[in-house]
Design a protein around this motif. Structure first.
Motif, PDB file in Angstrom:
ATOM      1  N   THR A 142       0.825  -1.206   0.000  1.00 52.35           N
ATOM      2  CA  THR A 142       0.000   0.000   0.000  1.00 52.35           C
ATOM      3  C   THR A 142       0.862   1.260   0.000  1.00 52.35           C
ATOM      4  O   THR A 142       1.051   1.899  -1.027  1.00 52.35           O
ATOM      5  CB  THR A 142      -0.978   0.000   1.189  1.00 52.35           C
ATOM      6  N   ALA A 143       1.417   1.638   1.148  1.00 47.65           N
ATOM      7  CA  ALA A 143       2.184   2.883   1.232  1.00 47.65           C
ATOM      8  C   ALA A 143       3.414   2.858   0.329  1.00 47.65           C
ATOM      9  O   ALA A 143       3.680   3.819  -0.408  1.00 47.65           O
ATOM     10  CB  ALA A 143       2.593   3.144   2.682  1.00 47.65           C
ATOM     11  N   TRP A 144       4.152   1.779   0.361  1.00 53.19           N
ATOM     12  CA  TRP A 144       5.372   1.726  -0.436  1.00 53.19           C
ATOM     13  C   TRP A 144       5.076   1.619  -1.928  1.00 53.19           C
ATOM     14  O   TRP A 144       5.763   2.211  -2.756  1.00 53.19           O
ATOM     15  CB  TRP A 144       6.267   0.583   0.043  1.00 53.19           C
ATOM     16  N   LEU A 145       4.054   0.880  -2.284  1.00 52.50           N
ATOM     17  CA  LEU A 145       3.654   0.813  -3.687  1.00 52.50           C
ATOM     18  C   LEU A 145       3.178   2.175  -4.172  1.00 52.50           C
ATOM     19  O   LEU A 145       3.487   2.596  -5.291  1.00 52.50           O
ATOM     20  CB  LEU A 145       2.561  -0.234  -3.872  1.00 52.50           C
ATOM     21  N   THR A 146       2.421   2.884  -3.331  1.00 51.57           N
ATOM     22  CA  THR A 146       1.975   4.239  -3.673  1.00 51.57           C
ATOM     23  C   THR A 146       3.166   5.145  -3.921  1.00 51.57           C
ATOM     24  O   THR A 146       3.213   5.904  -4.900  1.00 51.57           O
ATOM     25  CB  THR A 146       1.095   4.803  -2.557  1.00 51.57           C
ATOM     26  N   ALA A 147       4.173   5.081  -3.031  1.00 48.56           N
ATOM     27  CA  ALA A 147       5.363   5.919  -3.176  1.00 48.56           C
ATOM     28  C   ALA A 147       6.131   5.571  -4.450  1.00 48.56           C
ATOM     29  O   ALA A 147       6.607   6.461  -5.170  1.00 48.56           O
ATOM     30  CB  ALA A 147       6.258   5.748  -1.952  1.00 48.56           C
ATOM     31  N   TYR A 148       6.245   4.276  -4.740  1.00 45.19           N
ATOM     32  CA  TYR A 148       6.968   3.841  -5.941  1.00 45.19           C
ATOM     33  C   TYR A 148       6.307   4.409  -7.196  1.00 45.19           C
ATOM     34  O   TYR A 148       6.978   4.952  -8.083  1.00 45.19           O
ATOM     35  CB  TYR A 148       6.977   2.313  -5.989  1.00 45.19           C
ATOM     36  N   ARG A 149       4.983   4.293  -7.286  1.00 45.27           N
ATOM     37  CA  ARG A 149       4.284   4.796  -8.471  1.00 45.27           C
ATOM     38  C   ARG A 149       4.388   6.318  -8.559  1.00 45.27           C
ATOM     39  O   ARG A 149       4.555   6.873  -9.664  1.00 45.27           O
ATOM     40  CB  ARG A 149       2.813   4.359  -8.442  1.00 45.27           C
TER      41      ARG A 149
END
Length: 326
Positions: A142-149
């Motif tokens: 969630t948070a890390w995937l959001t940051a990556y995108r």
């Protein structure tokens, strides 16, 4: 008959007192649908989305009771160690699932990950890299995937670019700092908290400033999750042709000024960003492993003590992710 399992769920909702509807107790194990798989969870992490669900945002009351949680990691029935991708696309959808107008996150339509077991589409399972801990794996979807995108898909930043992260301390903000620093970006942060500014520096930020401070130079991109309170600052600190990427608005979505004149005159780009794709989650897991990144975890606690984690998030305490273990 389905057995019961320990779960953390929304039994009711309140905009003013969200934790009043939070319950920890027994819920039926999820029913396995065709093409879906059951995952025995080992860890899951708390997100602001879970507080919003308790406030009635994005979760209609007729779907209650709803097990909360939209990310996690665990073991499938055949023994595979997996990370759960929380974006569920509609039947028949192909392509980028974040663009599916009928997509949902786990805990919105389908029961979530704050439980001993969760059922998800088979396509939503990503292999957990060997050696990655359950706690780290659970921070990514969630948070890390959001940051990556935000950084690499929407902002399209390159090594050496200068990026400002508004509101250091939250899960997405800390992920942006760590991912950006590992990828060779110059990462700056803002925060009202001196302790959080210092913590961001220790994570790899090049500089940290008071919220709203005048910066020594213009930046190439701004990662915006705060919303109304920082919107004008985010626009003002961009160089001509820069980009602000928005993935949330915790202080509201109606800033005093829209800043439209500055946006068009300086040819700025405003990009929205929501979660990420399964492929991006796979690339993120590989990046975290190969670069030796250790996601910042504020606290780890058993699922049975989840209320304490919700209280910490609601109070704005902690720096990094709050992890529940099963």
């Amino acid at each position: 008959m389905l057995a019961d399992m320990l779960a953390v769920y929304a039994a009711s909702q309140s905009a003013s007192d969200p934790l009043s509807g939070l319950q920890i107790g027994e819920r039926p194990e999820p029913e396995v649908l065709p093409g879906w798989e059951v995952v025995a969870l080992r860890a899951a992490t708390l997100n602001r989305h879970d507080l919003w669900s308790l406030q009635g945002v994005g979760l209609p009351p007729e779907r209650l009771p709803m097990i909360l949680g939209c990310d996690g990691a665990g073991v499938t029935a055949d023994g595979r160690e997996v990370i759960v991708h929380g974006v569920v696309s509609s039947p028949g959808w192909s392509g980028d699932e974040t663009l599916d107008p009928r997509r949902s996150l786990l805990s919105e339509v389908h029961q979530g990950t704050f439980a001993e077991k969760v059922v998800v589409p088979a396509r939503n399972l990503v292999p957990k890299p060997d050696g990655m801990s359950w706690e780290v794996a659970a921070t990514l979807p969630t948070a890390w995937l959001t940051a990556y995108r935000m950084l690499f898909t929407q902002a399209k930043v390159s090594p050496g670019d200068l990026v400002l992260v508004q509101g250091a301390g939250g899960g997405v903000a800390t992920a942006c700092v760590q991912l950006g620093a590992a990828a060779g970006l110059r990462m700056w942060v803002t925060s009202r908290s001196e302790a959080k500014r210092q913590a961001a520096l220790e994570l790899g930020a090049e500089a940290a400033f008071e919220s709203g401070a005048r910066l020594p130079e213009k930046v190439d991109a701004v990662m915006e999750t705060v919303g109304a309170a920082t919107w004008s600052h985010s626009v003002n600190v961009l160089r001509p042709g820069g980009v602000v990427v928005i993935s949330g608005a915790t202080t509201g979505d109606a800033p005093p000024r829209a800043e439209l004149t500055k946006i068009f005159f300086r040819q700025l780009t405003v990009a929205g960003s929501t979660m990420g794709t399964r492929q991006e989650l796979e690339r993120l897991a590989t990046l975290v492993t190969t670069r030796g990144i250790t996601p910042t975890i504020a606290q780890t606690m058993p699922l049975a003590q989840a209320r304490r984690g919700f209280e910490l998030m609601a109070g704005g305490e902690g720096f990094g992710k709050i992890v529940f273990t099963m």
